[in-house]
Design an enzyme around this catalytic site. Structure first.
Site, PDB file in Angstrom:
ATOM      1  CG  ASP A   1      -2.018   1.007   1.176  1.00 32.12           C
ATOM      2  OD1 ASP A   1      -2.373   1.425   0.061  1.00 32.12           O
ATOM      3  OD2 ASP A   1      -2.533   1.392   2.237  1.00 32.12           O
TER       4      ASP A   1
ATOM      5  CD  GLU B   1      -5.849  -1.293  -1.842  1.00 31.04           C
ATOM      6  OE1 GLU B   1      -5.521  -2.121  -0.965  1.00 31.04           O
ATOM      7  OE2 GLU B   1      -6.933  -0.683  -1.827  1.00 31.04           O
TER       8      GLU B   1
END
Length: 377
Positions: free
Chosen positions: A13, A123
């Site tokens: 992320d 992500e």
């Protein structure tokens, strides 16, 4: 036969992604509360807009960690954010730049571990099972590759499945590495609130809290019949599985989009007559942006639709299925215009959107006929 490798799934992320891209452009803003949102002008000569000066109904796209510490977060109205952090610097969004950096970090990761599930602009999930290095080494390699390719930092969580890795990547932000192994479920995951589980939304969280279930540990120890009575059999089974860290979902490494859309929320409610010229320009621009999205993804749409939100927050959608799939702005504009004619425009408009669905590849040999929507009598 050699035994199958132990399953290792990473969730990577990007940290405060949009804001971090902007800080590359404006490094003098590092360490300051910065909010990204709206479509205002870019700073000139070192003069930056402040959140307190914003007037309108835009929402915050993201914010630096310094701004988050003041209570500002993504999806918050900018006027509310201005009350919490009036001196925060306000920068407009630049999705062209964000998509470019997104492509860069994903390419850097793919050079190390090609089994990737794309979960959005900032992500991804990565299957590390077949790679020889230990998890900590792989996490550092991934982070170093991302930093070299983009100048940005990310956080990585590694566990046996997607569920735990998603939670793990958020535990040591920013610039973190979190490994979930034996014993870590009870030590690091169970003390967390149930809302940390991806899939337990605000409504389910409130329902669980009313049952006295606040943490994942409490959910793991809940009586199955109690959960079934409250949520039904299927949901109860899922809740118990995730509370015990069970998630067998595979990585989806290839997927086709079901639809592509473009929409915009206006800074003020627009009148269909007095603001007709402005609405026409916006409508045309949305069709052109949608056509560009289709071109970039090498698809076209057989169904074109529109979405309208009125000033009373009522939402209306209309769709039109064509004989052949289209991808150019003129064809999208014509079809979407036909949809607009089927809406009674009796209130001011708050949002306008255009959508293409029933997508097919532009390389598809021969155009197949699609069922056509008949006019209603």
């Amino acid at each position: 036969m050699s035994p199958s490798p132990v399953r290792r799934i990473a969730h990577l992320d990007m940290d405060a992604f949009f804001a971090s891209v902007e800080l590359l452009r404006y490094p003098e803003l590092r360490g300051l509360p910065v909010v990204i949102g709206g479509r205002g002008p870019r700073p000139e000569n070192g003069v930056y807009a402040r959140l307190r000066d914003y007037v309108g109904r835009g929402v915050i796209t993201t914010a630096t960690y310094e701004a988050r510490a003041l209570g500002v977060h993504s999806a918050m109205g900018m006027m509310k954010g201005a009350r919490l952090a009036p001196d925060a610097i306000l920068l407009p969004v630049d999705f062209v730049a964000y998509r470019d950096y997104s492509r860069r970090f994903k390419a850097a990761v793919a050079a190390i571990a090609p089994q990737i599930e794309d979960r959005g602009i900032d992500e991804i999930y990565i299957d590390l099972s077949a790679l020889p290095e230990d998890s900590a080494t792989l996490a550092r390699r991934l982070k170093d590759a991302v930093k070299t390719a983009t100048g940005l930092v990310c956080s990585v969580g590694i566990s046996p499945n997607k569920l735990l890795s998603k939670i793990a990547s958020d535990l040591d932000k920013p610039d973190g590495i979190t490994l979930i192994g034996p014993g870590d479920l009870q030590r690091r995951i169970w003390p967390l609130p149930v809302s940390k589980v991806n899939g337990i939304g605000p409504k389910a969280t409130r329902h669980l809290q009313q049952m006295g279930i606040e943490t994942i540990a409490q959910l793991a120890g809940a009586a199955p019949d109690q959960l079934q009575a409250a949520f039904g059999l299927g949901m109860a089974r899922w809740l118990l599985d995730v509370a015990h860290g069970i998630d067998e979902r595979p990585l989806v490494t290839e997927s086709e989009p079901r639809s592509i859309s473009r929409e915009t929320t206006f800074e003020r409610d627009l009148h269909v007559v007095r603001d007709r010229a402005e609405l026409s320009v916006i409508f045309r621009r949305l069709c052109e942006q949608l056509a560009e999205d289709l071109r970039r993804k090498q698809v076209r749409g057989a169904t074109i639709g529109i979405k309208i939100r009125f000033d009373d927050f009522r939402i209306v959608t209309r769709d039109l299925t064509l004989h052949e799939a289209v991808g150019d702005a003129d064809a999208i504009h014509r079809a979407a215009g036909q949809c607009l004619k089927r809406v009674t425009l009796d209130r001011r408009l708050r949002l306008l959107g255009v959508r293409a669905s029933k997508l097919e590849s532009v390389d598809k040999p021969g155009a197949e006929a699609h069922p056509v929507q008949l006019p209603l009598c």
